[in-house]
Enzyme design. Structure first.
Site, PDB file in Angstrom:
ATOM      1  N   ASP A 184       0.913  -1.143   0.000  1.00 19.02           N
ATOM      2  CA  ASP A 184       0.000   0.000   0.000  1.00 19.02           C
ATOM      3  C   ASP A 184       0.948   1.186   0.000  1.00 19.02           C
ATOM      4  O   ASP A 184       1.577   1.472   1.026  1.00 19.02           O
ATOM      5  CB  ASP A 184      -0.879  -0.004   1.252  1.00 19.02           C
ATOM      6  CG  ASP A 184      -1.871   1.141   1.220  1.00 19.02           C
ATOM      7  OD1 ASP A 184      -1.435   2.274   0.918  1.00 19.02           O
ATOM      8  OD2 ASP A 184      -3.063   0.917   1.469  1.00 19.02           O
ATOM      9  N   HIS A 185       1.086   1.845  -1.135  1.00 21.97           N
ATOM     10  CA  HIS A 185       2.191   2.811  -1.231  1.00 21.97           C
ATOM     11  C   HIS A 185       2.031   3.973  -0.248  1.00 21.97           C
ATOM     12  O   HIS A 185       3.003   4.645   0.061  1.00 21.97           O
ATOM     13  CB  HIS A 185       2.395   3.288  -2.679  1.00 21.97           C
ATOM     14  CG  HIS A 185       1.390   4.289  -3.151  1.00 21.97           C
ATOM     15  ND1 HIS A 185       0.149   3.949  -3.602  1.00 21.97           N
ATOM     16  CD2 HIS A 185       1.445   5.641  -3.235  1.00 21.97           C
ATOM     17  CE1 HIS A 185      -0.513   5.035  -3.952  1.00 21.97           C
ATOM     18  NE2 HIS A 185       0.250   6.077  -3.733  1.00 21.97           N
ATOM     19  N   HIS A 247      -5.833   2.745   1.199  1.00 20.82           N
ATOM     20  CA  HIS A 247      -5.052   3.893   1.683  1.00 20.82           C
ATOM     21  C   HIS A 247      -5.718   4.623   2.845  1.00 20.82           C
ATOM     22  O   HIS A 247      -5.077   4.929   3.848  1.00 20.82           O
ATOM     23  CB  HIS A 247      -4.846   4.916   0.562  1.00 20.82           C
ATOM     24  CG  HIS A 247      -4.277   4.338  -0.700  1.00 20.82           C
ATOM     25  ND1 HIS A 247      -3.307   3.364  -0.705  1.00 20.82           N
ATOM     26  CD2 HIS A 247      -4.537   4.605  -2.006  1.00 20.82           C
ATOM     27  CE1 HIS A 247      -2.992   3.064  -1.959  1.00 20.82           C
ATOM     28  NE2 HIS A 247      -3.725   3.802  -2.769  1.00 20.82           N
TER      29      HIS A 247
HETATM   30  C1  BG6 Z   1      -3.732   4.673  -6.246  1.00 24.79           C
HETATM   31  C2  BG6 Z   1      -5.095   4.764  -6.840  1.00 24.79           C
HETATM   32  O1  BG6 Z   1      -3.648   3.571  -5.377  1.00 24.79           O
HETATM   33  O2  BG6 Z   1      -3.454   5.867  -5.521  1.00 24.79           O
HETATM   34  C3  BG6 Z   1      -5.198   5.968  -7.737  1.00 24.79           C
HETATM   35  O3  BG6 Z   1      -5.356   3.585  -7.584  1.00 24.79           O
HETATM   36  C4  BG6 Z   1      -4.797   7.222  -7.017  1.00 24.79           C
HETATM   37  O4  BG6 Z   1      -6.514   6.114  -8.260  1.00 24.79           O
HETATM   38  C5  BG6 Z   1      -3.451   7.032  -6.310  1.00 24.79           C
HETATM   39  O5  BG6 Z   1      -4.698   8.257  -7.970  1.00 24.79           O
HETATM   40  C6  BG6 Z   1      -3.141   8.221  -5.414  1.00 24.79           C
HETATM   41  O6  BG6 Z   1      -1.843   8.084  -4.905  1.00 24.79           O
HETATM   42  P1  BG6 Z   1      -1.007   9.356  -4.507  1.00 24.79           P
HETATM   43  O7  BG6 Z   1       0.269   8.818  -3.937  1.00 24.79           O
HETATM   44  O8  BG6 Z   1      -0.792  10.159  -5.762  1.00 24.79           O
HETATM   45  O9  BG6 Z   1      -1.822  10.122  -3.504  1.00 24.79           O
END
Ligand code: BG6
Length: 514
Positions: A184-185, A247
């Site tokens: 989960d980045h 997230h």
């Molecule tokens: C991803 C989603 O996991 O996270 C995307 O699939 C979203 O839809 C993205 O745009 C948002 O990540 P960040 O790091 O740009 O807030």
């Protein structure tokens, strides 16, 4: 981010090596780890994808991706050439086990013979292929290593509770839970990892971190982008399953968990999972009191006219997929009884920002104003992006006066370019075998238990779909969700202005500020 045992060589096999994630995030992350001397002297990256490519073509693609997307650009060509020597390519048909042989022979050629061979398999491919790749790795003998073997996968981990369970069964045939690293980045983001430290390393905060002193907590993730090139996936998923199930709930867990007894992976996971278990399960018939969903219509962002979601390429005109969702979660435990956690996330909003606002309760008696609303509440803001930082909003005396107050902010913001990208931290943690900032199977399951009934309430239209103009902060109904509790959203990214406006307005009403 853990400290790497630099003596341990490894091979990273990357499926989906010609894809967007590899280009934008993974190659730059590996390069930045290399520049920071966080990779061992001997490592190998094998890119695997169906597209035929030579090693040289692959290395050129890696070069271009780093030039374009890395936070550190290429300054020393000689050093960079040395870095690229560790990259190899194998044209692989994921469904054809015979094509995995080439990966195996590159591994065998490259791996030192006198020490254990460690292999990390990164599946940057559709989740429907996870099980197949795992089985084929097994059959080829690629998972039969003399050292460790680990699997990294990206969300979505299923599309509901049942499919997530099936996926786990499939993966477990080849990799144990301890060998599985679900990314989960958001958990790799510097400020998300900082939440623990802010909470547990500051003596003045933890005693206040409960229902006695906190009025509500708001977690917002707004994006300016629309569905972009991902219509097929996104129209199936929607904001709830794309952002909240993973997230947003991860952020909520980090904010709401009890202090772990130890700072180790197991203790932290136990505490996080308890939060998910304590989230109130709302019968779907009552869901409209807790959830608002919206879909973007036409509008403008920074003067640019934008189409409605239903006018986007490959999106059906009748699509009811939500691009925005706002929710009220109640955590029914001793610490959080009665404190709403408001979550919202949406596409095509006025700015890209992720932020947590902790709103403290009003004073029992305000000595400085007849109207207690004249002063802003204390707020603690954790800005995850952009401009990572922590901000504490306080009331102080306006210089030269006694009766007049002034809101001030204590700021911490790291201005350097040194902040590692989420994927750097996470890849490094996977290399050293630290799963603290990865999603465990039970978190995935509980999160689906929470979002499945919400999704059903969407399907059955128990929660109706509102439209909001692109470039706005979402449907009006999202304001009403908070207004029913006498709360309101705090402005994302522009809280100072909002507080000042409230303050000046109240003072004007009192006749103090003209
Ligand atoms: C991803 C989603 O996991 O996270 C995307 O699939 C979203 O839809 C993205 O745009 C948002 O990540 P960040 O790091 O740009 O807030």
């Amino acid at each position: 981010m853990s400290i790497l045992n630099q003596s341990e060589p490894f091979t990273l096999v990357l499926f989906g090596a010609t894809g967007d994630l590899a280009k934008r995030k993974l190659f730059p992350a590996i390069y930045n780890l290399y520049l920071s001397n966080l990779l061992p002297d001997q490592f190998t990256v094998i890119g695997a994808s169906r597209t035929p490519r030579t090693n040289d073509q692959f290395r050129e693609a890696v070069h271009n991706s780093i030039q374009e997307f890395s936070r550190n650009k290429i300054h020393d060509e000689k050093k960079f050439a040395h870095f690229l020597e560790s990259f190899f390519y194998s044209s692989t048909d994921i469904n054809d086990v015979a094509t995995y042989q080439e990966i195996l022979s590159i591994c065998n050629d490259r791996e030192p013979k006198d020490i254990p061979a460690n292999r990390l398999f990164y599946l940057s491919v559709g989740p429907e292929l996870f099980g197949r790749v795992a089985t084929n790795l097994n059959q080829t003998g690629l998972t039969n290593t003399t050292g460790w073997k680990r699997l990294i996968i990206e969300k979505p981990f299923g599309y509901n509770y049942d499919s997530a369970q099936e996926l786990n069964v499939e993966i477990k045939k080849t990799f144990t839970e301890e060998e599985t690293y679900r990314i989960d980045h958001y958990l790799g983001k510097e400020m998300v990892q900082n939440i623990e430290v802010i909470r547990f390393a500051n003596a003045f905060l933890e005693p206040l971190w409960n229902h006695q002193y906190i009025e509500n907590i708001q977690i917002s993730a707004s994006e300016t982008v629309g569905v972009e090139e991902r219509s097929g996936y996104y129209d199936e998923a929607g904001a709830l399953r794309d952002m909240v199930q993973n997230h947003m709930l991860q952020l909520l867990m980090m904010v709401a968990m009890e202090p772990p007894s130890r700072f180790d992976e197991t203790s932290i996971h136990e505490e996080k999972t308890k939060v998910l278990r304590a989230i109130r399960r709302v019968p779907k018939e009552q869901m409209a009191e807790y959830v608002v969903r919206g879909q973007y219509g036409e509008g403008k962002i920074k003067g640019k006219s934008l189409p409605a979601y239903r006018q986007e390429k490959n999106i059906p005109e009748s699509s009811t997929t939500e691009t925005y969702v706002a929710l009220k979660f109640m955590i029914d435990n001793h610490r959080w009884a009665g404190v709403p956690f408001y979550i919202r996330t949406g596409k095509r909003m006025p700015m890209k920002a992720t932020e947590i606002v902790v709103q403290f309760k009003e004073l029992p008696q305000n000595l400085y104003s007849r109207d207690t609303k004249g002063l802003g509440p204390n707020l603690l803001v954790i800005r995850i992006n952009p401009n990572e930082g922590v901000h504490l909003f306080m009331n102080t005396k306006r210089p030269g006066t006694f009766q007049q107050m002034k809101p001030v902010t204590l700021h911490y913001q790291d201005e350097s370019n040194e902040i590692p990208e989420a994927y750097e931290s996470l890849i490094q943690d996977a290399i050293v075998g630290d799963r603290t900032f990865f999603t465990h199977q039970d978190e995935v399951s509980h999160a689906w238990e929470i979002t499945d009934p919400i999704y059903e309430a969407f399907q059955e239209n128990i929660v109706s779909l509102s439209s909001y103009p692109s470039g706005s902060w979402g449907p009006v109904a999202a304001d009403q969700l908070l207004a029913s509790q006498e709360d309101h959203w705090w402005a994302v990214g522009d809280l100072e202005m909002q507080l000042k406006a409230i303050y000046d307005h109240e003072k004007e009403k009192e006749g103090i500020v003209k």
